[in-house]
Design an enzyme around this catalytic site. Structure first.
Site, short mmCIF file in Angstrom:
data_model
loop_
_atom_site.label_atom_id
_atom_site.label_comp_id
_atom_site.label_asym_id
_atom_site.label_seq_id
_atom_site.Cartn_x
_atom_site.Cartn_y
_atom_site.Cartn_z
N GLY A 76 0.81 -1.35 -0.03
CA GLY A 76 -0.06 -0.08 -0.02
C GLY A 76 0.75 1.19 -0.15
CE1 TYR A 239 -10.33 7.70 12.11
CE2 TYR A 239 -12.23 7.22 11.09
CZ TYR A 239 -11.32 8.00 11.67
OH TYR A 239 -12.20 9.21 11.87
CE1 TYR A 249 -13.15 5.88 6.75
CE2 TYR A 249 -13.96 4.11 8.58
CZ TYR A 249 -13.12 4.26 7.63
OH TYR A 249 -11.91 3.61 7.29
CB ALA A 291 -6.47 7.91 0.20
#
Length: 371
Positions: A76, A239, A249, A291
């Site tokens: 990533g 998160y 979110y 992002a």
């Protein structure tokens, strides 16, 4: 993970995705580069606003951690400003060989940036040398095997000329190149419907978030576990939305993060017994990555991540900026022998925001003296 793949490593969500979704497989742009420093800040309240005065204190555990001879695969990484890069740099500071996995649609951009020296400033290590990425592997972590890749992806122009980007193929390529490795970092997330409330999220969007953000970690450990040395470490990024309600979110991403944390505990047991590996996750606070900045972006308004950063600074016990290097330093510890007995842990790196049960900047708290 506001990331790329990370985080949240985050998110680990961006408009470069094939469907126009937000994807943390894509590069991120961060805030607060510190040359591997941790930031310390003290907040001073006034009647109209709060200001933050910051001073920096150098934090370099690399001097006490020796990872020479170790190989770390960071899945990533697509630029120099997200959590994935910061973790790679911290590991390189300690002497580890760094190899990375990059989302195919941005692979050429990343490799071009490396060759042109665009990331040189962010590559300087504590000893003045430059971090070297030994190899970049194309990686699309939503595909486990070549048979999983649909025709529309195979023929997509952004995948043109590429093959071997499924998790199984990347694992085989790493084994052929390095034999055994020691550290795997999962800094990946993607939620194609992340801007939708859960009540409006489709089954397809929900499962896509779970696949890219949670199951990809399971699959990586399945395929890479057999080629990891005993005592090795697997680390992911999560998160706080996994356990607390974070409006905005959505798209099943909060569910995916909860799944990732649950899987971390189960995999800690299974991979610990089967391979002698440790499995942990870092719950990172909000970082202004490209992002994450794509989530809820409306003309003339702050983005979701900007609201999240402001909220954190107003309400966290430590009213200071969070830098990607802060997560990098924590990852260095968790991936080092210093943490040899630490596994199955969700470790918060968020200035303590996770501990708060009440928003101190709430209108309902106006007029009340806070500590």
């Amino acid at each position: 993970m506001f990331r790329f793949s990370s985080i949240i490593s985050i998110f680990a969500a961006m408009a470069l995705a094939t469907s126009g979704s937000v994807s943390a497989f894509a590069p991120s742009t961060g805030v607060g580069r510190t040359s591997f420093h941790a930031s310390t800040a003290v907040a001073k309240q006034s009647s109209s606003s709060s200001s933050v005065r910051s001073s920096r204190t150098e934090l370099s555990m690399a001097a006490n951690i020796d990872l020479k001879g170790k190989v770390a695969f960071v899945a990533g990484v697509a630029d120099s400003t997200g959590y994935g890069w910061a973790i790679a740099k911290a590991l390189a500071n300690a002497g580890a060989t760094i190899i990375v996995g990059t989302w195919p649609p941005v692979l050429k951009i990343f490799e071009r940036g490396l060759s042109k020296g665009q990331f040189d400033e962010d590559s300087i290590l504590d000893d003045g040398s430059k971090m070297e990425i030994a190899k970049v592997y194309p990686l699309d972590a939503v595909f486990d095997t070549p048979d999983d890749v649909p025709e529309e992806i195979r023929t997509n122009k952004r995948y043109a000329g590429l093959d071997g980007y499924t998790i199984e193929e990347v694992a085989k390529a790493i084994e052929a190149d390095y034999g055994k490795i020691d550290i795997v970092v999962h800094s990946l997330a993607n939620g194609p419907e992340v801007t939708k409330p859960l009540l409006e999220t489709s089954r397809k969007g929900y499962l896509a978030a779970s696949s890219a953000s949670a199951y990809s970690a399971v699959s990586l450990l399945q395929k890479l576990g057999p080629i990891m040395n005993q005592g090795g470490s697997f680390l992911s990024l999560t998160y706080i939305a996994s356990e607390k309600v974070i409006p905005g979110y959505g798209g099943g991403m909060s569910s995916a993060k909860a799944q990732l944390e649950s899987d971390t505990r189960t995999l800690a047991f299974e991979a610990g017994r089967k391979y002698g590996l440790r499995v942990n996750t870092i719950s990172a606070g909000p970082l202004k990555s490209r992002a994450a900045s794509a989530i809820g972006k409306e003309p003339g308004q702050k983005t979701f991540i900007e609201y999240a950063i402001d909220y954190s600074k107003a309400n966290a016990p430590l009213a200071q900026d969070l830098y990607s290097e802060d997560v990098g330093n924590t990852a260095l510890f968790l991936n080092s022998p210093l943490a040899r007995t630490v596994t199955g842990v969700t470790l918060y790196v968020d200035n303590g925001l996770h501990a708060m049960g009440m928003a101190v900047d709430s209108k309902s708290m106006e007029g009340r003296e806070m500590v």
